[in-house]
Design an enzyme around this catalytic site. Structure first.
Site, PDB file in Angstrom:
ATOM      1  N   LYS A 130      34.039  37.045  30.822  1.00 22.31           N
ATOM      2  CA  LYS A 130      33.950  35.618  30.546  1.00 22.31           C
ATOM      3  C   LYS A 130      34.256  34.822  31.815  1.00 22.31           C
ATOM      4  CE  LYS A 130      35.930  32.302  27.216  1.00 22.31           C
ATOM      5  NZ  LYS A 130      36.892  32.197  26.099  1.00 22.31           N
ATOM      6  N   SER A 205      34.703  30.385  22.367  1.00 19.57           N
ATOM      7  CA  SER A 205      34.286  30.025  23.703  1.00 19.57           C
ATOM      8  C   SER A 205      33.738  31.192  24.525  1.00 19.57           C
ATOM      9  CB  SER A 205      35.471  29.387  24.445  1.00 19.57           C
ATOM     10  OG  SER A 205      36.565  30.276  24.563  1.00 19.57           O
ATOM     11  N   SER A 229      37.916  32.565  19.757  1.00 19.45           N
ATOM     12  CA  SER A 229      36.902  32.576  20.804  1.00 19.45           C
ATOM     13  C   SER A 229      36.346  33.938  21.160  1.00 19.45           C
ATOM     14  CB  SER A 229      37.456  31.912  22.073  1.00 19.45           C
ATOM     15  OG  SER A 229      37.677  30.542  21.860  1.00 19.45           O
TER      16      SER A 229
END
EC number: 3.5.1.4
Length: 541
Positions: A130, A205, A229
């Site tokens: 990420k 996210s 997330s």
């Protein structure tokens, strides 16, 4: 000086320029083609590369490299090409650093050739990250225009452990601005779409991770989870995910928004194409003794007895699962109700007990979560947006939130501690109804782009610090998941979710569920997720 729009456009152009002509797709599907998950890739991938990337089982990938069937370089190049293809279809990447990855893969291959031995338990495994997990020498924007040009000086502890354990890192993936809502869209890289239905979000996210792994551009990715997330993107793409408890996976050296906020800390966790990827990742992390590099990482080695369910009757024991049909604040959409019904039948067919979970004060719990997220009155994100003048995005953070005083924030944290104690008592009191003499052993939806989401179904685990796994069950089928008659709405979000559900619009969306255990029960939750997943798969056979 250039505008923020020009800076963002230049960053996107630099990313596109890293895609070689040989990996550019011969055509891009029109906007009305919603499912791009099966886009033909034989024009840019060799038969061997297709075979490698179609191998969903992380354990099989590792076994092929540990026995010399495939080299680390072959595996990396296959996933790298497929990652670039995925990016062209769903816009999931933020950074491509294949040179670093190739250098590492060649080192691994040379070591294996000379010694016949692997370098660590993750030898040759491509792992995507990420866009907040720092990699030395690689730019990190975290979706802020004002951060363009920032280059990480050191590897985060997580990235370094991955490398030390034999993994190869090669790309980073898209996120929402500030990491603070369940989409993956920002002013730098734009929007990442769900590969199964591009009308829908990939979640957030860690949405770029979910989309990339779903498109087979990575077998396992590392995301973070503050309110769901990791689990939301895993669920939205029909993958497996794990939210560990606080500090089980080292966070030190990774960048974050709202740094210093400790009321509900963010955690790092894996998104994987196979359920065994969760165990492989967590065991590799725990075996590396992260507490020696991260001062707040928990001193918790991998616990094989816990994985064998020592506290839940032992391996092979029949378990008692509870199903949360409705949290009392927001009714799930029809395909999730069907998935719960299917899972209950599958577990009962295997001899497990399934009871109903009585929700505990969900509206109060969600208010505590929201109060903690908004405690700074939006100062953190506003400061970073002001660096470039870009507009603020998202909906979880309240634009009109009042900045709390230190004392006011303490009272929110005090309310949190009181709530999680009562929730634990509520859980323990189920011992009288499980039939095992123990409390319940263990107890989510895709979305249109740009629409607010209700995230307390995942946020509860963050509030109470429960270890939680995600597993796929089915997909939205408009012929059976019809819209139900309106019910008496319990809250504004309940009404919002009901009104936004359109069976045809959600066609093909993966439908997944969570397996929630108690704090620091990662090993047991992984094993119980495997048990539930096997039962669901068997019920479909």
């Amino acid at each position: 000086m250039s505008t923020w729009q020009e800076k963002a456009a230049a960053k996107r152009a630099s990313l596109t320029a890293l895609i070689p002509d040989a990996v550019k797709l011969p055509f891009l599907p029109s906007a009305d083609v919603l499912d791009v998950s099966t886009y033909p890739l034989d024009s840019i991938l060799s038969p061997l590369e297709l075979e490698i990337t179609e191998t969903a089982d992380v354990g099989v990938l590792l076994e092929k490299m540990s026995t010399g069937v495939w080299t680390a370089t072959e595996v990396l190049l296959a996933y790298y090409k497929r990652a670039l293809a995925a990016h062209q279809l769903v816009n999931c990447l933020t950074e491509i650093f294949i040179e670093q990855g190739l250098a590492r893969a060649k080192e691994l291959d040379e070591h294996f050739k000379k010694t016949g031995k692997t370098v660590g338990p993750l030898h040759g495994l491509p792992v995507s990250l990420k866009d907040q997990i720092d990699v030395k020498g690689v730019e990190l924007t975290m979706g802020y225009v004002g951060w363009i040009g920032r280059v990480s000086e050191e590897n985060s502890v997580c990235a370094q452990i991955l490398l030390d354990q034999g993994a190869v890192i090669y790309v980073r993936t898209n996120i929402p601005q500030a990491l603070m809502f369940g989409e993956s869209v920002n002013n730098v890289f734009g929007t990442t779409s769900n590969p199964f239905n591009r009308n829908l979000t990939c979640g957030g996210s860690s949405g770029g991770e979910g989309a990339l792994v779903a498109m087979k551009g990575s077998p396992i990715g590392v995301g973070s989870d503050l309110g769901g997330s990791v689990r939301i993107p895993a669920a939205f793409q029909g993958l497996y995910g794990l939210r560990p408890s606080y500090n089980r996976v080292p966070y030190c050296g990774s960048t974050n928004s709202m740094e210093g906020q400790e009321g509900i800390p963010s955690v790092l966790g894996p998104i994987s194409s196979s359920v065994n990827g969760l165990k492989i990742f967590l065991k590799a992390m725990a075996d590396a003794k992260p507490w020696l590099s991260d001062p707040v990482a928990l001193r918790l080695p991998w616990n094989e007895d816990a994985y064998k369910l020592a506290d839940h009757g032992g391996e092979g024991a029949k378990l008692c699962f509870a199903i949360l049909w409705d949290d009392g604040n927001c009714k799930p959409m029809p395909p999730y109700i069907r998935a719960l019904e299917q899972t209950k039948k599958a577990l009962e067919a295997e001899g497990h007990t399934v009871i109903d979970w009585v929700p505990y004060e969900s509206a109060a719990g969600w208010k505590i979560v929201s109060d903690i997220y908004n405690a700074d009155g939006g100062q953190d994100i506003s400061q970073d947006c002001a660096l470039s003048g870009e507009p603020r995005m998202g909906w979880v953070l309240d634009e009109n939130a009042k900045r709390l005083s230190t004392y006011e924030y303490w009272q929110v944290c005090r309310a949190k501690n009181a709530f999680i104690k009562k929730h634990l008592d509520h859980w323990n009191n189920t011992a009288s109804s499980t039939g095992t003499g123990r409390p319940v052993d263990a107890y989510h939806r895709s979305w249109p782009h740009g629409k607010p989401q209700y995230i307390y179904y995942t946020g509860l685990s963050n509030l109470c610090d429960y270890s939680t796994g995600v597993f796929p069950v089915t997909a939205c089928d408009p012929t059976v998941d019809v819209k139900l008659p309106a019910h008496e709405f319990r809250s504004d979000v309940d009404k919002m979710v009901y009104e936004q559900y359109d069976p045809e619009y959600f066609r093909g969306a993966p439908i997944s569920l969570q397996c929630i255990g108690k704090k620091n029960e990662e090993e047991a939750v992984i094993r119980m997720t495997e048990i539930v997943d096997a039962a669901v798969k068997k019920s479909k056979a």
